[in-house]
Design a protein around this motif. Sequence first.
Motif: not given
Length: 425
Positions: A137-141, A147-162, A164-168
Motif C-alpha cells: 500500500a505504501r509502495l503504490a505511490p 507494489a502490484k507484484a506484492l498485491l498480486d501475490s495474494f490468492k485469497n480475495p479478502d487478503d488481496y482486497n484488504r 488493495l483498498r489501502m493502495a487506493a
Amino acid sequence: EEKLRTGGTVDFTYLLDAEQRQQTLFDLARKDFDEALEVLRKAKDKNRDVFRETLQLGQRLAPLDPAKAERLAEEAVICARQMNLPHKVWSLAEAGELAIRAGNAAGGRKVIAEAANLAEKLGLEGHDGLARGMVAARLAPVDWNRAKALLDSFKNPDDYNRHLRMAAAHLASTDLAKAKKLLGEFRPSNASYPHEARLFVAFRIAKERPDEAVALIGGATAAVYRVKGLLHLAGLIATTDRERALKMIDQAFAEMEKDGESFRSWSGFGGAGGLAAFAVYKAKELGHPDLATLVARALALRPTRADYWSPQDRQEQLIRTAMLLALTDPAAARHVLAGIAPPDDFVQRAVQENRDWLFVLALADPARAITAVDRKLAALEKFQGAGNALGHTGLVELGSILTARDRLEYVGRYGSVFRDVREED
C-alpha cells in the motif's frame, strides 16, 4: 493494588504512563521538542508501543511543523530497525510514509524500499501477509509495478482486497485517476473492503477536491457507508466550509430515516439508533446548532418492532445506542437505559452482564456506576490466583475510556459500537 497483590506480576503502570503521554506529549512537542523526544526515549513500554506513539505524534505534527515530523520519522526508523520480523517490515514502511509526508521524499522512498526488500521474502499468511500488504500500500505511490507484484501475490480475495483498498487510499493524493480505477478492481467477496476504499479515497482528497469527495461518498452502494462517509467528510471540511459540513450531518440523518431496513444487519453495533447516536456526537464536534432535535431523531430510530428482535437483542441495541449518546447527552442516554430496567435494577444487572453495560452506566450515570464498580471489586477479594484479577471485568478498559483524551476513540475500541472508519484498521 494489583501490582502489590501479585508481587509485581501484574502491573498496569505502563497504561497509566501511556495515557499521561497521550494527554501531554503533543503540547510538549510544540513547546519543547527535544524534551518530548526524551520522554519517548525513556518510555518503558515495549518497543512497538513507543514506535506507535512516535509515529502518531509525527502524523499529528506533519501538517503543522514538518521539520519536527521529519525528526520523529527518523526516530521511528531507528525504533523499527530494532524490531523482529515481520513487525520490522510494516513499521519501516509506516516510518517511510511519515518521512514523505514531512517533506523528505527521497529519504522516505528509500526506507519504504528497504521495507519492500524484506517484504518480498515473507510468506502470505498471518503477520507475514499483513506486512507484505502494508508495504504494498505504501509502495503504490512510489513504485506501482513493485507494489502490484506484492498485491498480486495474494490468492485469497479478502487478503488481496484488504490491501488493495489501502493502495487506493495512498494513491489518491498523487494519482487520483489510478486510485479511482482501483475501485473497480476488487475481487468478488462479501467483505466491506470496496466500500471502505471508496471512503478512504474520498477522505484523502476532501480538502482539495470536496466536490469529487462528496461524489465518491454518494456512490457507495451500502447506506451505512454513505452515512459514515458523510459524517467523517463533514469533519474534514468543517474548517473551510462549515455550512456544507452541517448540511452533510443533516443529509446523514435523512439517509438513516429513509430506510431503517438498510441498517438491520448492523444490529450488533446498535443498528440505525446506534449509528444516529454516533452522528449526534459528530454533530456536536462541529457545533451543530440544533443538537436537541438530532438527539430526538436518534431516539426515534431505536428498535421497536417485537417481530424483528428478541428482548435480549433489543436490549443490546439500546445499550450500544445509549453508550454513544451518553458522550453527548447523558440525560437522553439515561432515558434509553430506563427502557431496559429501573436505575437501581440496571446497576444490579451491570455487575453481571457484559462490559458494555458497565461502560454505558459509567458514561450516562457516573454516581450509580461507582456502586457497580465497588461490587465488582468486592467480588475480586476472594481471588487468590497470581494472574490478573481484573481480567474480564471491564474495569481496566473502563479506566482507559474515562482517562482518554478522545473518549469516542476508546469507546469504539472497547465497546460494541459504531466508530470512525479509519485507515489504521
